[in-house]
Design an enzyme around this catalytic site. Sequence first.
Site, PDB file in Angstrom:
ATOM      1  N   ASN A 214       7.439 119.079 -96.837  1.00 32.59           N
ATOM      2  CA  ASN A 214       8.491 118.123 -97.218  1.00 32.59           C
ATOM      3  C   ASN A 214       8.018 117.304 -98.412  1.00 32.59           C
ATOM      4  OD1 ASN A 214       7.123 115.586 -96.233  1.00 32.59           O
ATOM      5  ND2 ASN A 214       7.180 116.781 -94.341  1.00 32.59           N
ATOM      6  N   ASP A 283       8.723 118.808 -87.683  1.00 33.65           N
ATOM      7  CA  ASP A 283       9.078 118.914 -86.264  1.00 33.65           C
ATOM      8  C   ASP A 283       8.926 120.348 -85.756  1.00 33.65           C
ATOM      9  OD1 ASP A 283       9.695 116.261 -85.550  1.00 33.65           O
ATOM     10  OD2 ASP A 283      11.533 116.387 -86.736  1.00 33.65           O
ATOM     11  N   ASP A 310       4.563 116.263 -80.667  1.00 34.77           N
ATOM     12  CA  ASP A 310       4.993 114.934 -81.126  1.00 34.77           C
ATOM     13  C   ASP A 310       3.755 114.019 -81.057  1.00 34.77           C
ATOM     14  OD1 ASP A 310       5.933 112.400 -81.476  1.00 34.77           O
ATOM     15  OD2 ASP A 310       7.576 112.562 -80.029  1.00 34.77           O
TER      16      ASP A 310
HETATM   17  O1  PMT Z   1       4.940 109.555 -98.433  1.00 35.99           O
HETATM   18  P1  PMT Z   1       6.004 108.852 -99.245  1.00 35.99           P
HETATM   19  O2  PMT Z   1       6.536 109.683-100.383  1.00 35.99           O
HETATM   20  O3  PMT Z   1       5.553 107.478 -99.685  1.00 35.99           O
HETATM   21  O4  PMT Z   1       7.258 108.622 -98.283  1.00 35.99           O
HETATM   22  C1  PMT Z   1       7.119 107.775 -97.170  1.00 35.99           C
HETATM   23  C2  PMT Z   1       7.891 108.312 -95.949  1.00 35.99           C
HETATM   24  C3  PMT Z   1       9.366 108.419 -96.273  1.00 35.99           C
HETATM   25  C4  PMT Z   1       7.357 109.698 -95.550  1.00 35.99           C
HETATM   26  C5  PMT Z   1       7.621 107.285 -94.787  1.00 35.99           C
HETATM   27  O5  PMT Z   1       8.038 106.012 -95.199  1.00 35.99           O
HETATM   28  C6  PMT Z   1       8.363 107.664 -93.536  1.00 35.99           C
HETATM   29  O6  PMT Z   1       9.490 107.305 -93.295  1.00 35.99           O
HETATM   30  N1  PMT Z   1       7.678 108.447 -92.633  1.00 35.99           N
HETATM   31  C7  PMT Z   1       8.289 109.003 -91.409  1.00 35.99           C
HETATM   32  C8  PMT Z   1       9.111 110.193 -91.773  1.00 35.99           C
HETATM   33  C9  PMT Z   1      10.030 110.670 -90.671  1.00 35.99           C
HETATM   34  O7  PMT Z   1      11.173 110.922 -90.868  1.00 35.99           O
HETATM   35  O8  PMT Z   1       9.533 110.736 -89.534  1.00 35.99           O
HETATM   36  P2  PMT Z   1      10.311 111.319 -88.223  1.00 35.99           P
HETATM   37  O9  PMT Z   1      11.607 110.636 -88.031  1.00 35.99           O
HETATM   38  O10 PMT Z   1      10.305 112.801 -88.314  1.00 35.99           O
HETATM   39  O11 PMT Z   1       9.304 110.876 -87.137  1.00 35.99           O
HETATM   40  C10 PMT Z   1       9.304 109.588 -86.522  1.00 35.99           C
HETATM   41  C11 PMT Z   1       7.915 109.143 -86.295  1.00 35.99           C
HETATM   42  O12 PMT Z   1       7.219 110.081 -85.453  1.00 35.99           O
HETATM   43  C12 PMT Z   1       7.060 109.012 -87.537  1.00 35.99           C
HETATM   44  O13 PMT Z   1       6.246 107.899 -87.350  1.00 35.99           O
HETATM   45  C13 PMT Z   1       6.239 110.300 -87.575  1.00 35.99           C
HETATM   46  O14 PMT Z   1       4.986 110.132 -88.206  1.00 35.99           O
HETATM   47  C14 PMT Z   1       6.075 110.596 -86.096  1.00 35.99           C
HETATM   48  N2  PMT Z   1       6.032 112.046 -85.770  1.00 35.99           N
HETATM   49  C15 PMT Z   1       7.079 112.856 -86.060  1.00 35.99           C
HETATM   50  C16 PMT Z   1       7.049 114.186 -85.701  1.00 35.99           C
HETATM   51  C17 PMT Z   1       5.923 114.696 -85.030  1.00 35.99           C
HETATM   52  N3  PMT Z   1       5.856 115.955 -84.687  1.00 35.99           N
HETATM   53  N4  PMT Z   1       4.887 113.877 -84.760  1.00 35.99           N
HETATM   54  C18 PMT Z   1       4.935 112.570 -85.105  1.00 35.99           C
HETATM   55  O15 PMT Z   1       3.970 111.827 -84.860  1.00 35.99           O
END
Ligand code: PMT
Length: 402
Positions: A214, A283, A310
């Site tokens: 991504n 994911d 996760d």
């Molecule tokens: O890196 P940059 O270009 O500065 O951009 C920053 C960012 C947009 C990546 C950052 O600010 C941000 O929002 N990160 C989370 C991205 C996201 O959409 O995460 P998510 O909604 O898929 O996941 C939610 C949370 O669970 C996050 O804290 C993620 O790290 C965590 N997660 C998600 C999936 C997974 N399999 N394991 C996780 O730990």
Amino acid sequence: MKKTQTMAGRKRILLGVSGGVAAYKAAELVRLLVKAGIDVRVVMTEAATRFVGPATFQALSGQPVYTDLWDARIPDSMAHIELSRDRDLVVVAPASANFMARLANGLADDLLSTLCLARRCPLLLAPAMNVEMWENAATQDNVRRLASQDVGLLGPAAGDQACGETGRGRMLEPAQIFAAVSLRLGPKPLAGKKVLVTAGPTYEPIDTVRGLTNLSSGKMGYAVAQAAAEAGADVTLVSGATALEAPAGVTRVDVRTAREMREAVLPLARNSDIFIAVAAVADYRPAETHAHKLKRGAGSMTMELVPNPDILGEVAALKNGPFCVGFAAETENLQAYAQEKRRKKNIPLLAANLAQHAFGQESNSLILFDAKGEHELPLAPKLVVARQLLDHIAAMLPKRAR
Ligand code: PMT
């Protein structure tokens, strides 16, 4: 060894000004520092005096300005030792490419470079130079070398430059440097805490040369790691592939896939006080990774994807685990989706941002969701937002018994 003369309560910095057109901004920085009650002593290189006269800095700081290694005003002719000994911090703004190159290589051929080498206190540089000079491999080598010598970098920022070109190399604005200096000199709300941060993208291989990833640049996560280190924490950064340097004093662990990130994070999380999951973790991953480069076929291709672990969910479920902070990037319905994510992941704090304004950008804005409600952090450079986030986390900590 002479005793440090710092009076309780009043912080003292030495501001070095090297040769660059941004030297005029250093005058505003002195004004801000003095207004905040900080004792500022200015040392200029000979080149800096061609851009702004010492009289300007003398008037603003209310103190003599030094430029000469052999200054007769220092009684024992040890200006390079004496001028920094009673200081809490040395800041060089602007730091030119030439100044950084000399410092990185231990050259001491004028007052400012010599006193930087002889200092006992921390050193911060605010680089300012043309974009090509900043991106030149020699400068980037020097940046790495300075980071390994525990020299902190403030910026540079990207934008229009005095030379008419555009790109990275602009000195940070005086207010931003002032904020970083104040933080450095202020109380350390996370002293003694271990903070674990994830940053950047994950990469899920399809075959030997292709994969799913991504647009995360890592900038937000690296800013969070830097802000945590500035707040006095012992910081480990588990990072997907990025083009960024680890912030000074931060331990970086490089990973590629979500499963590698999980393997790195789980043992560290058990021993951390705070876990901040900024990484954009995939994911799903391909069910199969081909051991050779896939050949183009005649028709369409179907790929099976399986869910990744996760990581944040697992850390949040640890018994006696760290205080967990999640991030959520959404393209719409930010509030509703973010609240839902905080509830599902069962975490005390979630920072939500709009994906289109966050991925890869220099600035960001966040909405923080905790048990008390919402708290908005307006659009600002990612480091500024990260510092505010760390302040919020530090304020929440005492309320949670560990
Ligand atoms: O890196 P940059 O270009 O500065 O951009 C920053 C960012 C947009 C990546 C950052 O600010 C941000 O929002 N990160 C989370 C991205 C996201 O959409 O995460 P998510 O909604 O898929 O996941 C939610 C949370 O669970 C996050 O804290 C993620 O790290 C965590 N997660 C998600 C999936 C997974 N399999 N394991 C996780 O730990």
